[in-house]
Scaffold this motif. Structure first.
Motif, mmCIF file in Angstrom:
data_model
loop_
_atom_site.group_PDB
_atom_site.id
_atom_site.type_symbol
_atom_site.label_atom_id
_atom_site.label_comp_id
_atom_site.label_asym_id
_atom_site.label_seq_id
_atom_site.Cartn_x
_atom_site.Cartn_y
_atom_site.Cartn_z
ATOM 1 N N ASP A 182 0.836 -1.207 0.000
ATOM 2 C CA ASP A 182 0.000 0.000 0.000
ATOM 3 C C ASP A 182 0.867 1.252 0.000
ATOM 4 O O ASP A 182 0.492 2.278 -0.551
ATOM 5 C CB ASP A 182 -0.900 0.044 1.246
ATOM 6 N N GLU A 183 2.045 1.167 0.618
ATOM 7 C CA GLU A 183 2.939 2.316 0.779
ATOM 8 C C GLU A 183 4.102 2.333 -0.213
ATOM 9 O O GLU A 183 4.565 3.389 -0.612
ATOM 10 C CB GLU A 183 3.520 2.327 2.196
ATOM 11 N N GLU A 229 -4.390 -14.324 -3.785
ATOM 12 C CA GLU A 229 -4.950 -14.034 -2.459
ATOM 13 C C GLU A 229 -4.129 -13.000 -1.701
ATOM 14 O O GLU A 229 -3.719 -13.223 -0.558
ATOM 15 C CB GLU A 229 -5.102 -15.309 -1.621
ATOM 16 N N ILE A 230 -3.894 -11.856 -2.343
ATOM 17 C CA ILE A 230 -3.191 -10.764 -1.681
ATOM 18 C C ILE A 230 -3.989 -9.460 -1.710
ATOM 19 O O ILE A 230 -3.921 -8.677 -0.768
ATOM 20 C CB ILE A 230 -1.777 -10.555 -2.267
ATOM 21 N N LEU A 238 -5.186 -2.099 1.567
ATOM 22 C CA LEU A 238 -6.142 -1.006 1.737
ATOM 23 C C LEU A 238 -6.457 -0.362 0.392
ATOM 24 O O LEU A 238 -7.568 0.073 0.148
ATOM 25 C CB LEU A 238 -5.586 0.051 2.693
ATOM 26 N N SER A 239 -5.440 -0.304 -0.504
ATOM 27 C CA SER A 239 -5.640 0.360 -1.781
ATOM 28 C C SER A 239 -5.155 -0.498 -2.951
ATOM 29 O O SER A 239 -4.118 -0.209 -3.559
ATOM 30 C CB SER A 239 -4.928 1.718 -1.792
ATOM 31 N N PRO A 240 -5.911 -1.539 -3.300
ATOM 32 C CA PRO A 240 -5.520 -2.344 -4.461
ATOM 33 C C PRO A 240 -5.538 -1.541 -5.757
ATOM 34 O O PRO A 240 -4.813 -1.862 -6.694
ATOM 35 C CB PRO A 240 -6.537 -3.480 -4.484
ATOM 36 N N TYR A 278 -9.174 -6.631 4.339
ATOM 37 C CA TYR A 278 -9.797 -5.311 4.280
ATOM 38 C C TYR A 278 -10.875 -5.273 3.213
ATOM 39 O O TYR A 278 -11.818 -4.507 3.290
ATOM 40 C CB TYR A 278 -8.748 -4.229 4.003
ATOM 41 N N HIS A 279 -10.706 -6.095 2.188
ATOM 42 C CA HIS A 279 -11.687 -6.196 1.107
ATOM 43 C C HIS A 279 -12.003 -7.670 0.909
ATOM 44 O O HIS A 279 -11.104 -8.475 0.791
ATOM 45 C CB HIS A 279 -11.111 -5.662 -0.216
#
Length: 173
Positions: free
Chosen positions: A57-58, A75-76, A81-83, A120-121
């Motif tokens: 994400d970072e 499966e990642i 948080l921000s795919p 998260y999703h």
């Protein structure tokens, strides 16, 4: 076909799908640290490099700087948080990814002992399709499969017929 070789149904389906779309001569960047499926890909003749555990994400540098011809992400994306940002940062033109699908009868996965091992999703298939389209990918093939468990009860019965995993092969527009 691979059910006899790999006891995990998910690995069997994933390998069969990967072989259908990606040649062993194409180098792969596999998002996520080395794992049992990374070893399977190597044993099947694929040349892969894994990311090293950085927070994707970072930090997209491993994705941006990779010379790989294909990115795999098994499966990642449900852990990110921000795919969207990760998908936009991929430079190559081929992508194979899989996700666990959201189950209406089960809450999102969250490890009680590992703060990073959380979903998260949990996508419905159409949400991932939309995310891929919005980030410039065209889905060329997709597949869903169930993940039955050897338990008795209503939820195990639902797992017999409800798709749990979704895999796609996409190319950059």
């Amino acid at each position: 076909m691979y059910e006899k070789t790999y006891p995990d149904k998910r690995f069997s389906h994933t390998l069969e799908f990967l072989k259908k779309h990606i040649n062993t001569s194409e180098s792969i960047l596999d998002l996520g640290v080395k794992n049992p499926f990374s070893k399977i890909m190597i044993s099947e003749g694929y040349t892969i490099e894994n990311t090293t555990g950085e927070d994707l994400d970072e930090d997209h540098s491993a994705i941006i700087n990779s010379p790989a011809k294909v990115v795999t992400a098994f499966e990642i994306f449900e852990h990110l948080l921000s795919p969207y940002e990760v998908l936009k940062s991929i430079k190559c033109n081929k992508l194979v990814l899989s996700i666990p699908l959201k189950l209406w009868f089960s809450s999102a996965y969250r490890s009680k002992t590992d703060m990073l091992d959380r979903h998260y999703h949990e996508f419905e298939y159409w949400q991932l399709d939309w995310l891929l389209e919005k980030t410039g990918w065209i889905i060329k093939d997709s597949q869903k499969w169930t993940n039955p468990v050897k338990k008795i009860g209503f939820r195990p019965l639902l797992r017999q017929v409800t798709p749990r995993y979704y895999i796609v092969y996409a190319e950059r527009v």
